[in-house]
Design an enzyme around this catalytic site. Structure first.
Site, short mmCIF file in Angstrom:
data_model
loop_
_atom_site.label_atom_id
_atom_site.label_comp_id
_atom_site.label_asym_id
_atom_site.label_seq_id
_atom_site.Cartn_x
_atom_site.Cartn_y
_atom_site.Cartn_z
CG HIS A 57 -3.77 0.07 -2.73
ND1 HIS A 57 -3.81 0.68 -1.50
CD2 HIS A 57 -4.35 -1.15 -2.57
CE1 HIS A 57 -4.39 -0.15 -0.63
NE2 HIS A 57 -4.74 -1.25 -1.25
CG ASP A 64 -10.38 -5.57 1.41
OD1 ASP A 64 -11.11 -4.63 1.79
OD2 ASP A 64 -9.36 -5.39 0.73
#
Ligand SMILES: [Zn+2]
Length: 306
Positions: free
Chosen positions: A126, A244
């Site tokens: 990110h 995830d």
């Protein structure tokens, strides 16, 4: 030919507080499963080194680095966005995390190992050119890919991101660099809602609705990633390996299992074999159920080292 497993005990010094899901427990769980199953005996364990300022400068603005250094607290934590915090040791750990990805790249390029997995934290995908966000400070996989491109004989690379969150930072950094193919699968609509609509030939975004079955995720990889990889013919592959999207992960709503991670690893190894002389570096991103994370990494590493 073996698989390097790169980590560092000091990655656990980065601690954003007892309630934070991106916690030191994640790496401890991975280490424990690799030891208990004995897989670690078949890997080449290496300690991560620090990244250099020059290596970071290839993918981040100098201002970004200076800003992080100036925000670093002497005690306690300081938030850089609503869910990302610096503690006194965070940049030490972040430097080892990015430096571990560089070491993995060098090990693979030198032919000392077939491929490498970087089990470090904080994660990176990110982090944009000039911004830390989403638990990430330096974009580890981008630092590694840029390091590979700086070496003779590496002209095109690919970054494959199967974390449940879109790797906005990696897209931000490479959106104007056609020699870098960035393919992602991610839950959508979902965090971070940046660059998910971008239209570039080198960016292959595969959004998946919440609760999509694993078969849809596999279908996206077969119909979108694999043809793009065949057309791009990368000299080296990088994986942003977030776990995830696992069905037991508390953060998101996709339904992958360990066998899906084994499958995608085998698909990408076949691409690496066909186009890139097997050169492949995988870098840990997310994964917030420590048990699901550890067993997913086990499946990923069993495939990489097979
Ligand atoms: Zn994620």
């Amino acid at each position: 030919m073996t698989t390097a497993y790169i980590t560092h005990p000091d990655c656990s010094l980065h601690n954003m507080g007892p309630e934070h899901p991106e916690s030191p427990i994640r790496l401890h769980a991975i280490q424990r499963v690799l030891e208990r199953t004995g897989l670690i005996e078949q890997l080449l364990p290496l300690e991560a080194r620090h990244v250099t300022p020059e290596q970071i400068k290839r993918v981040h603005s100098e201002l970004h680095q200076t800003r992080l250094e100036m925000k670093l607290p002497i005690e306690g934590v300081v938030y850089t966005d609503e869910d990302t915090a610096l503690c006194p040791d965070s940049l030490h750990a972040a430097s080892l995390s990015a430096g571990g990805a560089v070491l993995a790249t060098e090990q693979v390029l030198s032919g000392k190992v077939k491929n490498a997995f970087v089990g470090t934290r904080p994660p990176g995908h990110h982090a944009e050119f000039k911004a830390a966000m989403g638990f990430c400070f330096y974009n580890n996989v981008a630092v590694a890919a840029a390091h590979a491109l700086a070496q003779e004989g590496i002209e095109r690379v690919a970054i494959l991101d199967f974390d449940v969150h879109h790797g906005n930072g990696t897209v931000d950094i490479f959106k104007e660099r056609p020699e870098v193919l960035v393919c992602s699968t991610f839950q959508h609509p979902f965090y971070p809602e940046r660059y998910s609509e971008i239209d570039r030939p080198n960016i292959v975004n595969c959004p998946l609705a919440a609760f999509s079955p694993a078969s849809e995720w596999r279908e996206a990889i077969e119909s979108r990633w694999l043809p793009a990889l065949d057309a791009h013919k990368p000299d080296m592959l990088f994986i942003s390996a977030g776990f995830d999207a696992h069905k037991e992960d508390p953060m998101a709503d996709l339904n992958l299992e360990e066998e899906d991670y084994r499958w995608v690893t085998e698909q990408l190894m076949a691409v690496a074999n066909k186009h890139a002389g097997d050169r492949l570096v995988s870098v840990l991103e997310g994964g917030y159920n420590p048990v699901a994370l550890a067993f997913s990494v086990l499946a990923h590493l069993e495939a990489l080292s097979a």
